[in-house]
Design a protein around this motif. Sequence first.
Motif, short mmCIF file in Angstrom:
data_model
loop_
_atom_site.label_atom_id
_atom_site.label_comp_id
_atom_site.label_asym_id
_atom_site.label_seq_id
_atom_site.Cartn_x
_atom_site.Cartn_y
_atom_site.Cartn_z
N LEU A 91 -17.69 27.38 0.73
CA LEU A 91 -17.43 28.34 1.80
C LEU A 91 -17.48 27.57 3.11
O LEU A 91 -18.50 26.95 3.43
N VAL A 148 -7.86 37.46 0.54
CA VAL A 148 -8.05 38.00 -0.79
C VAL A 148 -8.82 39.32 -0.80
O VAL A 148 -8.50 40.23 -1.56
N LEU A 149 -9.84 39.43 0.06
CA LEU A 149 -10.62 40.67 0.05
C LEU A 149 -9.86 41.83 0.68
O LEU A 149 -10.27 42.98 0.55
N ALA A 150 -8.76 41.53 1.36
CA ALA A 150 -7.90 42.59 1.86
C ALA A 150 -6.86 42.97 0.81
O ALA A 150 -5.96 43.76 1.08
N LEU A 157 -11.28 34.57 4.25
CA LEU A 157 -12.24 35.67 4.19
C LEU A 157 -12.62 36.10 5.59
O LEU A 157 -13.01 35.26 6.41
N SER A 162 -8.62 30.34 -0.06
CA SER A 162 -8.50 31.75 0.31
C SER A 162 -9.16 31.97 1.66
O SER A 162 -10.06 31.22 2.06
N LEU A 218 -15.40 37.64 7.31
CA LEU A 218 -16.79 37.94 6.98
C LEU A 218 -17.28 39.22 7.64
O LEU A 218 -18.33 39.73 7.29
N ARG A 219 -16.51 39.72 8.64
CA ARG A 219 -16.94 40.96 9.30
C ARG A 219 -16.53 42.18 8.50
O ARG A 219 -16.98 43.29 8.77
N GLN A 220 -15.65 41.99 7.54
CA GLN A 220 -15.16 43.13 6.77
C GLN A 220 -16.29 43.76 5.97
O GLN A 220 -16.94 43.09 5.17
#
Lengths: 432, 179
Positions: free
Chosen positions: A264, A129-131, A205, A203, A207-209
Motif C-alpha cells: 500500500l 477498484v473500490l468504486a 484507492l 489499483s 482512503l476517504r471513501q
Amino acid sequence: MAARRRAVERAALRRTAIDRVIAAVLVVVTAAGLMSVLPGSSQRAVSRATCRVATLGLGTCGDPGLDLTDVALAPPRCLTLAALDDAVPEVRVRRLVAARGLVVTVSTARSGDVVAQLGDAPQPPVPKVLAGEARPQRPVIEGVDVPAQAEWYLPRGQGLDELVGAVQDAEHQVVQRRSALGLLGTMLDRDERSVPPPTLLTSSLDLRQPLWPRVEGQAPPRPPRSGKAGSPSRVPGRSGSSVSVATDRPAVSVFNRISRESALVVPLTGSLGGRAATGTMRVLRDPTGAVVSVLLAVVTPSRAVPGEPLASVPGPAVAYAQVPVRTATERDVVATWLAGPGPAVVPLDGLLGLRRPQADDQLESFFTRAATVTVLRYGLADIGELAGRVATELRDGRRQDWEGVPLVEAGAVAPTSSGAGRRFVVDQACRT
Amino acid sequence: MNAETTRRALLGLGLGSVGALLVGGAAATAAPGTVTLGSLAFDVPTDVHESPASAALGGPSWAWRGDRPTAAGAFIVLARADLASSDVEEVVGWLLASGLVGALPGLVAQTRRTRTTPGGGEQVRLDVAYAAGPGVTYHGTLLVATRPAGPAGVVLVLGDDRLTAGEVSSVLDSARWIS
C-alpha cells in the motif's frame, strides 16, 4: 532428315535445361554467400521476409527477433547505493522492439529479477477498484490486448522469452483468423502458447471513501485495546517534525501474485526541520496480512538529517527510511500505529532528527532502532520532480539512475540496538 | 364417563402442545431470505432487512446493506460482488487499507480461514474488531470469495458484543456462487 532435326532439337533442349539448373544453383549459392556476410539482424530480417512470402504471411517465421539476453547492471557507485538496493533496487531498463512492432520494456535488477511491460500504448488511469471499476484492457500489438496497469514480475528473469513468444503467438493467431486460409491454419496450428496473466496488479484507492460502519457520537472513538505494545502516538514529535498520510490524493495498491505480497503506497505531507516536506510511504504486507516492512521516503529542500554537509551544488534531497518488521512485538507496535483514530503520523525527530527517542513512544523507539536511513541529494534538481520520481519508485518498488541530474551526495544512518548514538556518515565514493 | 373425559382432555392437551411446538419451531426456524448479487448468493435471517446507504452501514460502497433494527443488539450484513480481482489477499488489502487514515481505530484482524466456496473458487474468512464509535466495538467476520475469472465477492457480518458466532456462521456458511 526430320529425325536428325528432332535429335538436334532434343539436344538443344537438354543443354537449355542444364544451363537453367546451373544458373539457379549459382543464384542460390550467390544468395547464400551474400547472406553469410550480412549482419545477424539483417540475416534474420531476410529470413523472415522470405518465410512470410513463402507462407503467404501466415507463418510464425522465426524467433521473436528480440535480444532478451540479460545484460548485467554495473555495480553501484558506492556502498550507500548498494545498501539502498535492499529497499528499492536499482534497475536497468531496456526497450526492445520486435519485427512486428511488439514493444517489450524490461527492467532488470542486480539480483536478476525482471519486471516486463508489454506494448507502448498509453496506460489508462489506474482503476478505482473500490468504486467498482473493472481493470481495463490495453492493446500491446494489433489484435492482442492485456490487462492495463499490470506488469509481469519474473524472478531471475525466468519466463521472459516464453512471455514474449506467447504474445507473438497470440498475434499470429489474429493474423491467421483474418486470412482466407484462417480456418485451415487454426486447425493445423494447435500448439500456440497463451499469454500468461500479469503478476503485478496496480489499483487506486480513495482512503476517504466510507466502507466500515461507524456509530456517530460526540467523543472520539476509543480503540478496543490499549495494545500489548503500548499506544504509539499519532501526534507530531517534540519539534513538530513529522509527516502524515495525505488523504487528498489516492493511495495505490500493488499486489504481487507470485509472492502474494501486497504493498500500500500512500502520499505523505508534513514538515522537517521547520520546512515543508512531502514524501511517500510503502507498507508491505505478507500473504497473512502481517506488515513485513515500512519504507518511507521524505523529500526536503534543506538538510534531511543533522550533520549532513551541504553539497557543492545545491539541490533537494530524499531521505529513505527502511524499517523491516520481523518480530511479533514489532508487528504489534506497527499494527497499533496503523490502526489509530486518524491519519497515520510518522514522527521524524528521532528517525531523521537523530534524537534519542522518547521512552514512552514505542513507535519512535522502534523506528529509530530498526531503520536504515539513506540520504541522496541531487544537484540543481526540481524538488517537485524529485518528489514525483520518489513516489513512482515506491509504487513500482524499483528505481532508475536519474539521467542528466547529478547525484551530488549520498550518505546513510545505520541502525543501532538502542536507537542512541546514530549518526550520518557521508559516502565519499558518491560525493561529487 | 369421567375417565373418558379425562382421557380426551389429556389427548387434547397433548395435541395442542404438539401443535404449539410445531408452530413455535416453525417460527424459530423460518426460511431465511436469500440475497443475490451478481453470481454471489447468501442467506440472511428473516428479521434482517435491506437498508439504505448510511454511515452507520458503511456508506454507498456496499451493493447490499442489511441490519436488524431491534433492541437485541447491532447485527449488520454488508455485501458486494463487483471487485475486479481473483486474489483474496489483494481484496483483503483493499478493504483494510483505510485503516491508515483512521477508519478502523484499534483494528484487530486475525484468524484467516481458507476454504472452498460452493460453486467454485476459494474464500478467506478474517475475524475483525474495531472501535465503531464512542464506547462501541464492532466485531464480526469478513468473507472474501474469489474465482479465477473474477469478480470477487465480499460478505461482512458485524455486530456488537451480543453478536454470536452462530449468527455470523449462519450467514457466511450460506455464501455460494450460483453461476
